[in-house]
Scaffold this motif. Structure first.
Motif, mmCIF file in Angstrom:
data_model
loop_
_atom_site.group_PDB
_atom_site.id
_atom_site.type_symbol
_atom_site.label_atom_id
_atom_site.label_comp_id
_atom_site.label_asym_id
_atom_site.label_seq_id
_atom_site.Cartn_x
_atom_site.Cartn_y
_atom_site.Cartn_z
ATOM 1 N N ASN A 17 -105.291 -35.372 40.981
ATOM 2 C CA ASN A 17 -103.945 -35.597 40.464
ATOM 3 C C ASN A 17 -103.218 -36.655 41.274
ATOM 4 O O ASN A 17 -102.454 -37.442 40.738
ATOM 5 C CB ASN A 17 -103.117 -34.303 40.500
ATOM 6 C CG ASN A 17 -103.574 -33.339 39.453
ATOM 7 O OD1 ASN A 17 -104.265 -33.727 38.507
ATOM 8 N ND2 ASN A 17 -103.227 -32.079 39.627
ATOM 9 N N PHE A 18 -103.467 -36.645 42.595
ATOM 10 C CA PHE A 18 -102.827 -37.653 43.425
ATOM 11 C C PHE A 18 -103.359 -39.041 43.082
ATOM 12 O O PHE A 18 -102.583 -39.986 42.887
ATOM 13 C CB PHE A 18 -103.042 -37.360 44.905
ATOM 14 C CG PHE A 18 -102.498 -38.444 45.781
ATOM 15 C CD1 PHE A 18 -101.127 -38.627 45.889
ATOM 16 C CD2 PHE A 18 -103.346 -39.316 46.458
ATOM 17 C CE1 PHE A 18 -100.612 -39.647 46.660
ATOM 18 C CE2 PHE A 18 -102.833 -40.335 47.234
ATOM 19 C CZ PHE A 18 -101.462 -40.496 47.336
ATOM 20 N N THR A 19 -104.678 -39.153 42.984
ATOM 21 C CA THR A 19 -105.256 -40.443 42.621
ATOM 22 C C THR A 19 -104.692 -40.900 41.280
ATOM 23 O O THR A 19 -104.339 -42.060 41.104
ATOM 24 C CB THR A 19 -106.786 -40.333 42.506
ATOM 25 O OG1 THR A 19 -107.213 -39.239 43.289
ATOM 26 C CG2 THR A 19 -107.459 -41.575 42.984
ATOM 27 N N ARG A 20 -104.587 -39.944 40.374
ATOM 28 C CA ARG A 20 -104.034 -40.226 39.062
ATOM 29 C C ARG A 20 -102.613 -40.789 39.189
ATOM 30 O O ARG A 20 -102.278 -41.808 38.564
ATOM 31 C CB ARG A 20 -104.011 -38.913 38.260
ATOM 32 C CG ARG A 20 -103.531 -39.013 36.849
ATOM 33 C CD ARG A 20 -104.651 -39.543 35.986
ATOM 34 N NE ARG A 20 -104.154 -39.972 34.699
ATOM 35 C CZ ARG A 20 -104.108 -39.199 33.625
ATOM 36 N NH1 ARG A 20 -104.535 -37.957 33.690
ATOM 37 N NH2 ARG A 20 -103.647 -39.671 32.490
ATOM 38 N N SER A 21 -101.801 -40.146 40.016
ATOM 39 C CA SER A 21 -100.415 -40.591 40.139
ATOM 40 C C SER A 21 -100.349 -41.993 40.745
ATOM 41 O O SER A 21 -99.514 -42.815 40.364
ATOM 42 C CB SER A 21 -99.602 -39.601 40.980
ATOM 43 O OG SER A 21 -99.940 -39.714 42.337
ATOM 44 N N LEU A 22 -101.276 -42.255 41.664
ATOM 45 C CA LEU A 22 -101.306 -43.581 42.289
ATOM 46 C C LEU A 22 -101.675 -44.647 41.254
ATOM 47 O O LEU A 22 -101.036 -45.700 41.148
ATOM 48 C CB LEU A 22 -102.312 -43.558 43.442
ATOM 49 C CG LEU A 22 -102.144 -44.590 44.539
ATOM 50 C CD1 LEU A 22 -100.752 -44.527 45.138
ATOM 51 C CD2 LEU A 22 -103.183 -44.362 45.628
#
Lengths: 283, 256
Positions: free
Chosen positions: B28-33
Motif C-alpha cells: 500500500n505504501f509503494t502504491r501511495s508513492l
C-alpha cells in the motif's frame, strides 16, 4: 501587408487564449454561486441552467441551521487573526535583533532558523500531536493558533528588509534617547509596512486554509475550523448520512466560505501578489 | 519516533529500523508513492508550462490583461477543501457540467471520481485550476525583471519573436523557472486535502497519496511510529528537491 495580417492573426489568437483563461478560471466560481441559490428540485436539472429559475436562500438557511457553520467561521477567522498578530510581533522583533543587533551566536541562530524553512509541517505533525496531547491542548483554539506562529518565512523576509534600513537613522534615534524597543515600534515597524502586509497575508492565508493539522488536532465541533467542517460534512467521503453530498447546501457553504477570502483578495490584491513573490524568493 | 512501535495508549517500544523495513514491504505504501508520482506527472508540467504561458499572455500590452491576471489568480485564495467540494459537483458523473459540455464534443459521460482510471486526472484538474495562478504570478515577476532594452535590441537586429523568446527571455528566466518547478514539486508531493475531499483515496486506492497514507496510519489506525516513518520518507523527498534546487540555482547564477 502580409506582415500586418499576420500580426492581426496573432493578436486574435492571444485574445482567444485570454478569453479561454477567463472562462476556465471563473466558470467554476460562478457555477458554485449559481448552484447555491437553486432550490432542491432545480439543482439536478439537466441540461444545466446558468440562471436559477426560482432563486432561494433556503440552502444557506439549511447550512446555518443544521451545522455549526457560524462557529466554524468564527474559529477560522479568530485563529487566523491571532496567528497573524503573534507572527508579526515575534517575527519583526526577531528580525530586528538579527539585522541590527550584534550578540553572541546570532549568526548560528539565524542559520538554524533559516534551515527550518526546509521542514514542512507534514513531517512534524505526529510529534506535534503528541506534544499537544501531553499538555491537554488538543481540541482547543490554542491548538489551532500555536503551531502556525513558528513562522520562519516572516523572520527571513523582515530581516532582509531591516538590513536595508540605514544605520544613521537608528543612530539619530539613539542620540535622541530612544531605546531599542522604541526604535522597533516607531521606526522599524512603520518603515516595513509593505513587507509586513505581505507577511501578514501569507500567514493569514496559510492559517485560514490549513487543513491537515486542524483535522488532526481538533475533533469537537465547537473548535472545528471551516476547511475541516466543509470537508467532513460536504465532502464526498462522509456526508451526514454517508450518502452522496447534497450539492445545494454544499455550494451554499462553499460560497459563504469563499466570499470573504475573495473580497479580501480583491481589496488587497497588491499585497497578495507581493506575498506570493516573496514565497518564491525564499526558496 | 520512527524507530518505535507505538499505538498511542501504552508505552513506545523501541524496534530499531523495523518500521522502515515494513514500510518498503508494504504494497500500500509503494502504491501511495507511485500514485503521488503519477499525480505529479499529471500536474507539474501543466502547472509550469501553463503558468508560464499565461504569464507571458498577461505580460503583453493587451486589453483585459489585469482582469485576466486577477481571475486566474482568484481560485488560489479558495480553501483547498472548498475547491474539492466545488469540483465534486462539476465532475458529478450524471449531473455535472463538465460532462454536459464534453457531450457537445461527442465525449460520453465520464465517471470521473468513481473510475480507477479517471479519479486521479480529476483530482489533477481541480489542483491545476486551483494553483496555476500562483505560478503565473511568480513567472510574471520573473518576466518583468528582464530589461526591455535587451528584447528591443534583439528585435532591431532582426530577431523574430520566437528567437527573442528562446535566446533572451528563456535563459534570463531560468532562475525563476527553477524556483517555480521546485515549489510545484514540493507542493504537489504533499497533496492531501483535495484527495481527502474528492475521493478519500479511492476508488480501490487509485488516488491514495503518501501524505494521506501517513494520515491514515497515524491518526486512523494510531500507528504513530509507522506514521513517523512515512513522514521521514516524505521529508527525504522534500529535502532532495530543495537541495537539487539550490544546486541548480547556484549553477545558473554562475552562468549569468
Amino acid at each position: 501587408m502580409n506582415e500586418k495580417k499576420k500580426k492581426r492573426v496573432v493578436r486574435a489568437l492571444l485574445y482567444l487564449f485570454m478569453i479561454i483563461c477567463i472562462i476556465v478560471s471563473f466558470a467554476p466560481i460562478l457555477w458554485m454561486s449559481v448552484s447555491a441559490f437553486k432550490p432542491e428540485g432545480e439543482i439536478l436539472s439537466y441540461p444545466p441552467q446558468w440562471i436559477p429559475l426560482h432563486p432561494t436562500w433556503s440552502n444557506f438557511a439549511y447550512v446555518l441551521k443544521n451545522f455549526n457553520f457560524a462557529r466554524w467561521t468564527f474559529n477560522s477567522v479568530f485563529a487566523a487573526l491571532m496567528a497573524t498578530i503573534i507572527v508579526i510581533l515575534i517575527d519583526s522583533l526577531a528580525a530586528f535583533a538579527f539585522s541590527k543587533m550584534k550578540f553572541r551566536g546570532s549568526k548560528t541562530l539565524y542559520a538554524i532558523i533559516l534551515s527550518m524553512l526546509m521542514v514542512p509541517i507534514q513531517v512534524t505533525i505526529v510529534p506535534l500531536y503528541l506534544m499537544f496531547a501531553d499538555v491537554n491542548l488538543l481540541n482547543t483554539i490554542t491548538a489551532l493558533i500555536l503551531p502556525t506562529t513558528g513562522n520562519v518565512t516572516g523572520v527571513f523576509i523582515l530581516t532582509n528588509f531591516f538590513r536595508s534600513v540605514p544605520e544613521n537613522l537608528l543612530d539619530a534615534a539613539i542620540v535622541d534617547g530612544a531605546g531599542s524597543f522604541r526604535i522597533w515600534w516607531s521606526i522599524m515597524l512603520p518603515l516595513a509596512r509593505p513587507s509586513i502586509s505581505a507577511v501578514a497575508i501569507i500567514t493569514f492565508m496559510s492559517n485560514w486554509t490549513n487543513f491537515l493539522w486542524p483535522l488532526i488536532s481538533v475533533s469537537s465541533d465547537a473548535s472545528r475550523t471551516l476547511p475541516v467542517g466543509i470537508a467532513q460534512f460536504f465532502g464526498g467521503q462522509s456526508g451526514v448520512s454517508g450518502s452522496a453530498p447534497q450539492y445545494g447546501p454544499a455550494m451554499a457553504a462553499a460560497l459563504m466560505a469563499t466570499l470573504p477570502a475573495i473580497a479580501i483578495f480583491l481589496f488587497l490584491q497588491r499585497y497578495f501578489v507581493k506575498g506570493v513573490m516573496m514565497t518564491g524568493i525564499k526558496g | 519516533m520512527s524507530l518505535t512501535k507505538w499505538n498511542i495508549v501504552g508505552q513506545a517500544k523501541f524496534v530499531g529500523l523495523q518500521n522502515f523495513i515494513d514500510l518498503f514491504r508494504d504494497t500500500n505504501f509503494t502504491r501511495s508513492l507511485v500514485n503521488t508520482l503519477y499525480f505529479m506527472f499529471l500536474t507539474v508540467p501543466a502547472l509550469v508550462i501553463g503558468g508560464l504561458l499565461i504569464a507571458m499572455l498577461v505580460d503583453q500590452s493587451l486589453k483585459g490583461r489585469v482582469v485576466t491576471r486577477t481571475l486566474v489568480f482568484m481560485p488560489y485564495v479558495i480553501m483547498s477543501t472548498v475547491v474539492g467540494v466545488i469540483w465534486l459537483w462539476i465532475l458529478d458523473a450524471r449531473f455535472g457540467i463538465l460532462n454536459y459540455y464534453l457531450s457537445f464534443l461527442g465525449i460520453r459521460p465520464i465517471a470521473w471520481l468513481s473510475s480507477v482510471n479517471w479519479a486521479m486526472p480529476a483530482v489533477a484538474i481541480a489542483t491545476i485550476w486551483w494553483t496555476i495562478g500562483f505560478n503565473m504570478i511568480l513567472f510574471l515577476a520573473g518576466l518583468q525583471d528582464i530589461p526591455n532594452e535587451l528584447k528591443e535590441a534583439a528585435r532591431i537586429d532582426g530577431a523574430s519573436s520566437w528567437q527573442v523568446f528562446w535566446s533572451i527571455t528563456f535563459p534570463l528566466l531560468s532562475p525563476t523557472m527553477i524556483v517555480v518547478v521546485m515549489l510545484t514539486l514540493i507542493n504537489t508531493f504533499q497533496v492531501f486535502a483535495q484527495v481527502y475531499v474528492m475521493t478519500g483515496g479511492g476508488p480501490a486506492m487509485a488516488t491514495l497519496t503518501v501524505v494521506q497514507y501517513m494520515y491514515v496510519q497515524s491518526f486512523q489506525y494510531y500507528r504513530l511510529g509507522y506514521g513517523s516513518a512515512i513522514a521521514y520518507v516524505v521529508f527525504i523527498f522534500l529535502i532532495a528537491f530543495i537541495l537539487l534546487e539550490r544546486k541548480l540555482l547556484k549553477r545558473s547564477g554562475d552562468l549569468n
